[in-house]
Scaffold this motif. Sequence first.
Motif, PDB file in Angstrom:
ATOM      1  N   GLY A 425       0.826  -1.202   0.000  1.00 18.82           N
ATOM      2  CA  GLY A 425       0.000   0.000   0.000  1.00 18.82           C
ATOM      3  C   GLY A 425       0.854   1.243   0.000  1.00 18.82           C
ATOM      4  O   GLY A 425       2.091   1.183  -0.088  1.00 18.82           O
ATOM      5  N   ALA A 426       0.196   2.374   0.083  1.00 22.39           N
ATOM      6  CA  ALA A 426       0.920   3.645   0.102  1.00 22.39           C
ATOM      7  C   ALA A 426       0.111   4.660   0.886  1.00 22.39           C
ATOM      8  O   ALA A 426      -1.112   4.557   0.989  1.00 22.39           O
ATOM      9  CB  ALA A 426       1.156   4.154  -1.320  1.00 22.39           C
ATOM     10  N   TYR A 427       0.810   5.647   1.450  1.00 22.51           N
ATOM     11  CA  TYR A 427       0.114   6.745   2.117  1.00 22.51           C
ATOM     12  C   TYR A 427      -0.685   7.514   1.084  1.00 22.51           C
ATOM     13  O   TYR A 427      -0.232   7.711  -0.053  1.00 22.51           O
ATOM     14  CB  TYR A 427       1.112   7.706   2.774  1.00 22.51           C
ATOM     15  CG  TYR A 427       1.912   7.133   3.934  1.00 22.51           C
ATOM     16  CD1 TYR A 427       1.640   5.865   4.460  1.00 22.51           C
ATOM     17  CD2 TYR A 427       2.935   7.880   4.503  1.00 22.51           C
ATOM     18  CE1 TYR A 427       2.385   5.374   5.522  1.00 22.51           C
ATOM     19  CE2 TYR A 427       3.683   7.395   5.564  1.00 22.51           C
ATOM     20  CZ  TYR A 427       3.409   6.133   6.076  1.00 22.51           C
ATOM     21  OH  TYR A 427       4.140   5.654   7.116  1.00 22.51           O
ATOM     22  N   GLY A 428      -1.886   7.968   1.476  1.00 24.33           N
ATOM     23  CA  GLY A 428      -2.719   8.729   0.546  1.00 24.33           C
ATOM     24  C   GLY A 428      -3.249  10.006   1.171  1.00 24.33           C
ATOM     25  O   GLY A 428      -2.588  10.603   2.027  1.00 24.33           O
ATOM     26  N   ASP A 429      -4.442  10.392   0.776  1.00 23.27           N
ATOM     27  CA  ASP A 429      -5.023  11.646   1.242  1.00 23.27           C
ATOM     28  C   ASP A 429      -5.245  11.663   2.748  1.00 23.27           C
ATOM     29  O   ASP A 429      -5.032  12.685   3.414  1.00 23.27           O
ATOM     30  CB  ASP A 429      -6.371  11.895   0.552  1.00 23.27           C
ATOM     31  CG  ASP A 429      -6.181  12.205  -0.932  1.00 23.27           C
ATOM     32  OD1 ASP A 429      -5.019  12.470  -1.313  1.00 23.27           O
ATOM     33  OD2 ASP A 429      -7.170  12.178  -1.673  1.00 23.27           O
ATOM     34  N   LYS A 480     -10.772  -2.780   6.732  1.00 23.13           N
ATOM     35  CA  LYS A 480     -10.050  -2.797   5.460  1.00 23.13           C
ATOM     36  C   LYS A 480      -9.231  -4.078   5.269  1.00 23.13           C
ATOM     37  O   LYS A 480      -9.016  -4.552   4.149  1.00 23.13           O
ATOM     38  CB  LYS A 480      -9.089  -1.600   5.369  1.00 23.13           C
ATOM     39  CG  LYS A 480      -9.761  -0.288   4.988  1.00 23.13           C
ATOM     40  CD  LYS A 480     -10.162  -0.284   3.524  1.00 23.13           C
ATOM     41  CE  LYS A 480     -10.569   1.104   3.033  1.00 23.13           C
ATOM     42  NZ  LYS A 480     -11.675   1.683   3.799  1.00 23.13           N
ATOM     43  N   PHE A 481      -8.776  -4.631   6.402  1.00 23.83           N
ATOM     44  CA  PHE A 481      -7.932  -5.818   6.323  1.00 23.83           C
ATOM     45  C   PHE A 481      -8.620  -6.936   5.555  1.00 23.83           C
ATOM     46  O   PHE A 481      -7.982  -7.729   4.864  1.00 23.83           O
ATOM     47  CB  PHE A 481      -7.559  -6.296   7.730  1.00 23.83           C
ATOM     48  CG  PHE A 481      -6.625  -7.472   7.723  1.00 23.83           C
ATOM     49  CD1 PHE A 481      -5.281  -7.322   7.396  1.00 23.83           C
ATOM     50  CD2 PHE A 481      -7.098  -8.749   8.024  1.00 23.83           C
ATOM     51  CE1 PHE A 481      -4.428  -8.407   7.376  1.00 23.83           C
ATOM     52  CE2 PHE A 481      -6.238  -9.842   8.001  1.00 23.83           C
ATOM     53  CZ  PHE A 481      -4.903  -9.671   7.676  1.00 23.83           C
ATOM     54  N   LYS A 482      -9.969  -6.971   5.649  1.00 22.71           N
ATOM     55  CA  LYS A 482     -10.725  -8.034   5.003  1.00 22.71           C
ATOM     56  C   LYS A 482     -10.925  -7.759   3.522  1.00 22.71           C
ATOM     57  O   LYS A 482     -11.053  -8.674   2.720  1.00 22.71           O
ATOM     58  CB  LYS A 482     -12.091  -8.183   5.683  1.00 22.71           C
ATOM     59  CG  LYS A 482     -11.979  -8.614   7.141  1.00 22.71           C
ATOM     60  CD  LYS A 482     -13.319  -8.425   7.874  1.00 22.71           C
ATOM     61  CE  LYS A 482     -13.158  -8.655   9.368  1.00 22.71           C
ATOM     62  NZ  LYS A 482     -14.294  -8.128  10.132  1.00 22.71           N
ATOM     63  N   PRO A 485      -6.257  -5.552   2.156  1.00 20.79           N
ATOM     64  CA  PRO A 485      -5.174  -5.699   3.131  1.00 20.79           C
ATOM     65  C   PRO A 485      -3.961  -4.800   2.847  1.00 20.79           C
ATOM     66  O   PRO A 485      -3.268  -4.398   3.776  1.00 20.79           O
ATOM     67  CB  PRO A 485      -4.801  -7.182   3.026  1.00 20.79           C
ATOM     68  CG  PRO A 485      -5.439  -7.685   1.787  1.00 20.79           C
ATOM     69  CD  PRO A 485      -6.626  -6.816   1.513  1.00 20.79           C
ATOM     70  N   GLU A 486      -3.741  -4.453   1.598  1.00 16.50           N
ATOM     71  CA  GLU A 486      -2.628  -3.541   1.281  1.00 16.50           C
ATOM     72  C   GLU A 486      -2.856  -2.178   1.938  1.00 16.50           C
ATOM     73  O   GLU A 486      -1.945  -1.572   2.503  1.00 16.50           O
ATOM     74  CB  GLU A 486      -2.528  -3.361  -0.235  1.00 16.50           C
ATOM     75  CG  GLU A 486      -2.109  -4.606  -0.972  1.00 16.50           C
ATOM     76  CD  GLU A 486      -0.597  -4.761  -1.017  1.00 16.50           C
ATOM     77  OE1 GLU A 486       0.067  -3.836  -1.528  1.00 16.50           O
ATOM     78  OE2 GLU A 486      -0.089  -5.785  -0.526  1.00 16.50           O
ATOM     79  N   GLN A 487      -4.091  -1.705   1.833  1.00 17.58           N
ATOM     80  CA  GLN A 487      -4.439  -0.417   2.436  1.00 17.58           C
ATOM     81  C   GLN A 487      -4.308  -0.487   3.953  1.00 17.58           C
ATOM     82  O   GLN A 487      -3.795   0.432   4.586  1.00 17.58           O
ATOM     83  CB  GLN A 487      -5.879  -0.044   2.048  1.00 17.58           C
ATOM     84  CG  GLN A 487      -6.313   1.317   2.556  1.00 17.58           C
ATOM     85  CD  GLN A 487      -5.390   2.426   2.081  1.00 17.58           C
ATOM     86  OE1 GLN A 487      -5.087   2.560   0.904  1.00 17.58           O
ATOM     87  NE2 GLN A 487      -4.886   3.212   3.042  1.00 17.58           N
ATOM     88  N   ARG A 493       1.247   0.941   9.087  1.00 17.12           N
ATOM     89  CA  ARG A 493       2.622   1.453   8.968  1.00 17.12           C
ATOM     90  C   ARG A 493       2.656   2.926   9.413  1.00 17.12           C
ATOM     91  O   ARG A 493       3.550   3.351  10.142  1.00 17.12           O
ATOM     92  CB  ARG A 493       3.122   1.311   7.526  1.00 17.12           C
ATOM     93  CG  ARG A 493       4.597   1.631   7.361  1.00 17.12           C
ATOM     94  CD  ARG A 493       5.160   1.074   6.056  1.00 17.12           C
ATOM     95  NE  ARG A 493       4.621   1.744   4.876  1.00 17.12           N
ATOM     96  CZ  ARG A 493       3.806   1.173   3.984  1.00 17.12           C
ATOM     97  NH1 ARG A 493       3.448  -0.110   4.116  1.00 17.12           N
ATOM     98  NH2 ARG A 493       3.367   1.849   2.940  1.00 17.12           N
ATOM     99  N   PHE A 494       1.669   3.659   8.949  1.00 21.07           N
ATOM    100  CA  PHE A 494       1.587   5.076   9.338  1.00 21.07           C
ATOM    101  C   PHE A 494       1.346   5.206  10.850  1.00 21.07           C
ATOM    102  O   PHE A 494       1.977   6.029  11.527  1.00 21.07           O
ATOM    103  CB  PHE A 494       0.447   5.755   8.559  1.00 21.07           C
ATOM    104  CG  PHE A 494       0.377   7.244   8.743  1.00 21.07           C
ATOM    105  CD1 PHE A 494       1.283   8.083   8.094  1.00 21.07           C
ATOM    106  CD2 PHE A 494      -0.586   7.820   9.559  1.00 21.07           C
ATOM    107  CE1 PHE A 494       1.223   9.463   8.251  1.00 21.07           C
ATOM    108  CE2 PHE A 494      -0.645   9.207   9.729  1.00 21.07           C
ATOM    109  CZ  PHE A 494       0.257  10.027   9.071  1.00 21.07           C
ATOM    110  N   ALA A 495       0.460   4.385  11.358  1.00 25.52           N
ATOM    111  CA  ALA A 495       0.132   4.455  12.792  1.00 25.52           C
ATOM    112  C   ALA A 495       1.337   4.091  13.655  1.00 25.52           C
ATOM    113  O   ALA A 495       1.568   4.696  14.711  1.00 25.52           O
ATOM    114  CB  ALA A 495      -1.045   3.534  13.105  1.00 25.52           C
ATOM    115  N   LEU A 496       2.109   3.112  13.222  1.00 33.39           N
ATOM    116  CA  LEU A 496       3.316   2.760  13.976  1.00 33.39           C
ATOM    117  C   LEU A 496       4.288   3.931  13.995  1.00 33.39           C
ATOM    118  O   LEU A 496       4.956   4.192  14.998  1.00 33.39           O
ATOM    119  CB  LEU A 496       3.979   1.520  13.357  1.00 33.39           C
ATOM    120  CG  LEU A 496       3.231   0.197  13.606  1.00 33.39           C
ATOM    121  CD1 LEU A 496       3.781  -0.905  12.689  1.00 33.39           C
ATOM    122  CD2 LEU A 496       3.347  -0.232  15.068  1.00 33.39           C
ATOM    123  N   ASN A 497       4.340   4.649  12.884  1.00 29.87           N
ATOM    124  CA  ASN A 497       5.204   5.825  12.851  1.00 29.87           C
ATOM    125  C   ASN A 497       4.661   6.955  13.727  1.00 29.87           C
ATOM    126  O   ASN A 497       5.434   7.742  14.284  1.00 29.87           O
ATOM    127  CB  ASN A 497       5.397   6.298  11.405  1.00 29.87           C
ATOM    128  CG  ASN A 497       6.530   5.560  10.705  1.00 29.87           C
ATOM    129  OD1 ASN A 497       7.701   5.819  10.969  1.00 29.87           O
ATOM    130  ND2 ASN A 497       6.180   4.603   9.844  1.00 29.87           N
TER     131      ASN A 497
END
Length: 570
Positions: A425-429, A480-482, A485-487, A493-497
């Motif tokens: 996935g990637a960071y978005g809006d 979203k995981f269901k 899952p990429e999102q 990842r963002f939340a861990l940061n």
Amino acid sequence: MTRTLITSAIPYINGIKHLGNLIGSQLPADAFARYKRARGGEVMFICATDEHGTPAELAAAKAGKPVAEFCAEMWEVQKRLSDGFRLSFDHFGRSSSERNRALTQHFAGQLADNDLIAEVDEKQIYSKADGRFLPDRYIEGTCPNCGYEAARGDQCENCTKQLDPTDLINPRSAVSGSTDLEVRETRHLYLRQSKMRAKLNDWIDSKKDWPILTTSIAKKWLNDGDGLRDRGITRDLDWGVPVKRGDEDWPGMEGKVFYVWFDAPIEYIAATAEWADAQGLDDSAWQRWWRTDKGADDVRYVQFMGKDNVPFHTLSFPATIMGSNEPWKLVDYIKSFNYLNYDGGQFSTSQGRGVFMDQALEILPSDYWRWWLLSHVPENSDSEFTWENFQASINKDLADVLGNFVSRVTKFCRAKFGEQVPDGGAYGDAEAAVTDEIATRLKAFEGQMEAIELRKATSELRAIWVAGNEYLQSAEPWAKFKTDPEQAAATIRFALNLIRLYAVLSGPFIPDATATILSAMGDEGAAWPNDLDAALSALAPGHGFSVPEVLFAKITDDARAQMEARFAGA
RNA sequence: GGGCCUGUAGCUCAGUUGGUUAGAGCAGAGCGCUCAUAACGCUUUGGUCGUAGGUUCAAGUCCUACCGGGCCUACCA
């Protein structure tokens, strides 16, 4: 690189301090010092014990110990407690040090050379039974005004009338109860600060950004009555810095010592010298903080203190510095505080009312106290500690908003992706929007920290924590995981940061939690987010982490009730 | 007595040089979510800004008086 010299008012030696004392100078000074270090500034953060004076002698006598031994032990106790509260002093000195003795005598010599010392013969009360002169307030007797039988020699606590000890009916020593008192003549040195009134006044007037509390107290003393009065700087005591004129004896002053309030502020300088000695450095190492002719030109010097200390820091100590005619560093900013009260009244050492530093650490971790105290620091008026407020703040701010955020993110990640930062996935809006909000709040937070507006800073920091929960709620990675899952991976990842970011920003207030979180995140050396976007990508896919233990256990109603009962006092 | 600070929602507090319907957190109410420390999110009910006057086109903000809370007043430190 900015250089900041920070001193906290030095706590008196005669006992363990309560939370009101802690929040009145040392703790806010520590938060500021930690912040400045985190921003990459060079910091010298100094504190010490204030060991001289009559109360120290009497406390030692009561403990049945020689005063030097008593002070050495109490210094150890206070040092241990300041470590327990994570006060990050570069040096925690002692006003009884050799360094302070020499510097105090040096300043007195300079002041005398500059005609700023007067020798004054005066009358004092001497107690034969105690074998000592007694300060006014250590004489007790019946008030001639209202008949109160335990009036003190300086003022009657019952009718508030100002008294002279010779006014008292049936005067007696408050130390021994002896009535064998007499008036004796004794000679003392006075600092002629009245000569420096105009200079001090101009200097105070030039400080437009100081807290009103600081300048109003200074102005009152400068303008009250006939203006700034000269102040006695010697006492007839055994324990203290012996009166000398520099290296020379001072005829007529044999057996006398300097008054604590003359030598205590000088200890700020002396303690920095003690620091250099302890580090095995030469004099230039401390002089570059204190001598404007030796590198201290670019130092910003900030002092922290309770309001009771303001006159000494705005007037007497500056008079000493200015009057020396030597290029010592003057204070640039004085942050002063009101008092913290305890549950409807004052903290009381004699009545055992309120929480003292040693007790606080027995009950709960230092982060709990630091957070509550710093988020309720009495910046604008006296504030009050209540157990209900304490419980609510800790549970909501630390356990729910911050602690639970760390918990929900790390546990979700462990369950779905394992204990490393997920890839994909990637960071978005959504991420950009949160980053924008945090960038705005971070700027405000930094501004408040620079201005030492700690209440506002803690409130802003809390809002930054909240932003993480809001983000998570709208991104709903558990759903979203269901479907995508990429999102979900990118969200986590963002939340861990965010967790890593929160740990760094929280360091000035809750350093233990910061260390625990960064350790769990596998990034102990995380630096201040000067580039926020970079900071929120610092933990890259594949980076390992662990789920920390519960960061802040909640305070239960039962526990609160027990603590409330325990500290209600006699 | 004198000086200073302070009085804003039930509680703790913000309110910039006076400028549209006075804000936040907590507590209360409702809804949502279910990853998480029964945690989180959204919405929402609460205020004649201590009282009374005054200045002003306009006052929580400036002035005066009064009422309440606190601190300081120089030999505790």
